[in-house]
Design a protein around this motif. Sequence first.
Motif, PDB file in Angstrom:
ATOM      1  N   ARG A 168      -3.467 -12.677 -41.666  1.00  0.00           N
ATOM      2  CA  ARG A 168      -4.927 -12.624 -41.729  1.00  0.00           C
ATOM      3  C   ARG A 168      -5.443 -12.930 -43.131  1.00  0.00           C
ATOM      4  O   ARG A 168      -6.469 -13.614 -43.297  1.00  0.00           O
ATOM      5  CB  ARG A 168      -5.408 -11.249 -41.273  1.00  0.00           C
TER       6      ARG A 168
ATOM      7  N   VAL B  23      -5.199 -16.612 -43.450  1.00  0.00           N
ATOM      8  CA  VAL B  23      -6.288 -17.280 -42.733  1.00  0.00           C
ATOM      9  C   VAL B  23      -7.557 -17.280 -43.574  1.00  0.00           C
ATOM     10  O   VAL B  23      -8.263 -18.301 -43.646  1.00  0.00           O
ATOM     11  CB  VAL B  23      -6.527 -16.599 -41.374  1.00  0.00           C
ATOM     12  N   ASN B  24      -7.846 -16.169 -44.220  1.00  0.00           N
ATOM     13  CA  ASN B  24      -9.024 -16.124 -45.098  1.00  0.00           C
ATOM     14  C   ASN B  24      -8.888 -17.117 -46.250  1.00  0.00           C
ATOM     15  O   ASN B  24      -9.861 -17.791 -46.631  1.00  0.00           O
ATOM     16  CB  ASN B  24      -9.213 -14.709 -45.641  1.00  0.00           C
TER      17      ASN B  24
ATOM     18  N   ARG C 197      -7.154 -19.851 -46.111  1.00  0.00           N
ATOM     19  CA  ARG C 197      -7.296 -21.176 -45.520  1.00  0.00           C
ATOM     20  C   ARG C 197      -8.773 -21.520 -45.315  1.00  0.00           C
ATOM     21  O   ARG C 197      -9.170 -22.682 -45.485  1.00  0.00           O
ATOM     22  CB  ARG C 197      -6.568 -21.230 -44.166  1.00  0.00           C
ATOM     23  N   ARG C 198      -9.576 -20.557 -44.947  1.00  0.00           N
ATOM     24  CA  ARG C 198     -11.008 -20.815 -44.791  1.00  0.00           C
ATOM     25  C   ARG C 198     -11.644 -21.199 -46.130  1.00  0.00           C
ATOM     26  O   ARG C 198     -12.482 -22.115 -46.198  1.00  0.00           O
ATOM     27  CB  ARG C 198     -11.705 -19.577 -44.214  1.00  0.00           C
TER      28      ARG C 198
ATOM     29  N   LEU D 139      -5.766 -24.538 -41.108  1.00  0.00           N
ATOM     30  CA  LEU D 139      -6.461 -23.313 -40.735  1.00  0.00           C
ATOM     31  C   LEU D 139      -6.208 -22.987 -39.257  1.00  0.00           C
ATOM     32  O   LEU D 139      -5.919 -21.835 -38.900  1.00  0.00           O
ATOM     33  CB  LEU D 139      -7.967 -23.453 -40.988  1.00  0.00           C
ATOM     34  N   ALA D 140      -6.299 -24.004 -38.405  1.00  0.00           N
ATOM     35  CA  ALA D 140      -6.074 -23.790 -36.977  1.00  0.00           C
ATOM     36  C   ALA D 140      -4.628 -23.375 -36.719  1.00  0.00           C
ATOM     37  O   ALA D 140      -4.362 -22.482 -35.890  1.00  0.00           O
ATOM     38  CB  ALA D 140      -6.405 -25.058 -36.191  1.00  0.00           C
TER      39      ALA D 140
ATOM     40  N   THR E  99      -2.530 -21.796 -38.737  1.00  0.00           N
ATOM     41  CA  THR E  99      -2.302 -20.425 -39.194  1.00  0.00           C
ATOM     42  C   THR E  99      -2.976 -19.413 -38.275  1.00  0.00           C
ATOM     43  O   THR E  99      -2.436 -18.332 -38.011  1.00  0.00           O
ATOM     44  CB  THR E  99      -2.818 -20.258 -40.630  1.00  0.00           C
ATOM     45  N   THR E 100      -4.142 -19.764 -37.760  1.00  0.00           N
ATOM     46  CA  THR E 100      -4.869 -18.856 -36.866  1.00  0.00           C
ATOM     47  C   THR E 100      -4.104 -18.601 -35.578  1.00  0.00           C
ATOM     48  O   THR E 100      -4.172 -17.510 -35.001  1.00  0.00           O
ATOM     49  CB  THR E 100      -6.257 -19.432 -36.548  1.00  0.00           C
ATOM     50  N   THR E 101      -3.332 -19.582 -35.122  1.00  0.00           N
ATOM     51  CA  THR E 101      -2.564 -19.401 -33.879  1.00  0.00           C
ATOM     52  C   THR E 101      -1.465 -18.348 -34.013  1.00  0.00           C
ATOM     53  O   THR E 101      -0.956 -17.857 -33.006  1.00  0.00           O
ATOM     54  CB  THR E 101      -1.919 -20.730 -33.449  1.00  0.00           C
TER      55      THR E 101
ATOM     56  N   ILE F  96      -1.884 -15.377 -35.177  1.00  0.00           N
ATOM     57  CA  ILE F  96      -2.434 -14.032 -34.992  1.00  0.00           C
ATOM     58  C   ILE F  96      -2.233 -13.505 -33.575  1.00  0.00           C
ATOM     59  O   ILE F  96      -1.719 -12.387 -33.407  1.00  0.00           O
ATOM     60  CB  ILE F  96      -3.928 -14.011 -35.398  1.00  0.00           C
TER      61      ILE F  96
END
Length: 464
Positions: free
Chosen positions: A189, A192-193, A195-196, A223-224, A226-228, A230
């Motif tokens: 997480r 992800v932050n 990456r944003r 970003l996408a 890394t989000t996967t 979670i």
Amino acid sequence: MKRSTIYPMFFLLASSLLMGSCKLGKHFTRPEVNLPQRLDSMNIDSSSVADVPWEQVYTDTLLQGLIRKTLEYNKDMKMAAARVKELAAMKRIDFADLFPKLGASVYGEKEATNEAGNNYSPSNKFYVKANVTWELDLWGNLRWAKDKSMADFLGSIENQRALKMSLIAQMAQSYFELVALDNELSIVRQTVNARREGLYLARIRYEGGLTNETPFRQAQVELARTTTLIPDLEKKIAVKENEIAFLMGEYPKRIHRAILPEDVLLPTALPVGLSSTLLERRPDVRQSEQSLIAANAAVGMAYTNLFPRLSLTASVGSESKELENVLKSPYHLLSGTLLAPIFNMGKNRALLKAKKAAYEQAVYAYEKAVLNAFKDARNAIIEFNKAREIYETRLRLEQASKSSLELANLQYINGVIGYLDLLDAQRGYLDAQIGLSNSIRDKQITLVLLYKALGGGWKEPEKN
């Protein structure tokens, strides 16, 4: 009863006790397994970490609460306790067979006929009777049966202890894995932050004409990607929580747990004890030995079945056709029955061969249990000794990756390097963080495995 009746009965009783002292068959001796001198090349102490109560090994109070619930409510643990009760009763049955059996009966019968209506003829019978039956254990058959049931009973206790040891280790390992998953999710997480923020920076640079569209699109993809990670981690956490609840004999629920520490301080070395003490601590080895004792007793039972069996019966009572005279008409009976096998197509000898083969299997099973115990202990010692080295190398890797990422961020902002170089640094740091988290988890689990392999965890806590 008259003295002439009592004396022969006491004579038979004394004779049976003398005759019952014989017990044919081979008495059990533990097989020689040629133990190695040491469990570990550094082992010079007879003390062992396995002698420490599990509460002193697992100091996390939340984990201690989970372990206590598991030991109290786990369904396998309850089944093992019920099995111990069952075999305790069976042991009592075989023990009771060694002694005389006393029974009593009271019988009354009133019967009459009246032929042609004027020839009444009563035929009554009343009696009070006490019976004593006793199978004399001439060759030790009943004593072998008692030894077998005792070994089965003690084996069930060792099985319960082995299960307790395994449940403690399983709960501790699952708990540390759950805490590590929480930490990994936190790392992802945070990534992800980051990456944003990187995507925002890439958009500004692209819209400002400092870069082309490719870095911007790559930032979106990363970003996408890394989000996967979670939802997959959240799924693993939920499954691990369900696993822990199941161990405690409860329905799925949220498990309260601590936060993964930044480091787990393990001692430089832990005493593992002498090789011979491993056989005394490991309940699975002790259970295998009890199974071997039971198999040896089964051989003794089969062997003594080849010989005659003698059963004595004594009856005393009173019998009369008139109820008021029933206590005035005593009688007694003494009898003996000798049952000898003569011909049954070799059934008894075949049974003896079968029990000897079963005993041979039990010997190999015991030797295998000893080998497995030493294999587990040796592997656990190696993993414990190497866990610190792995942690130190991953710690250095995490620190180097962090410095590299900080430098890459600065160079990217100043246009010295491209986005792909920054992306490599970000990925390297993420992998290093997760690797460090896993190494902390592995340090905890190696202690769990070492404690279990040495036979720790099944002893009851000391009472104040």
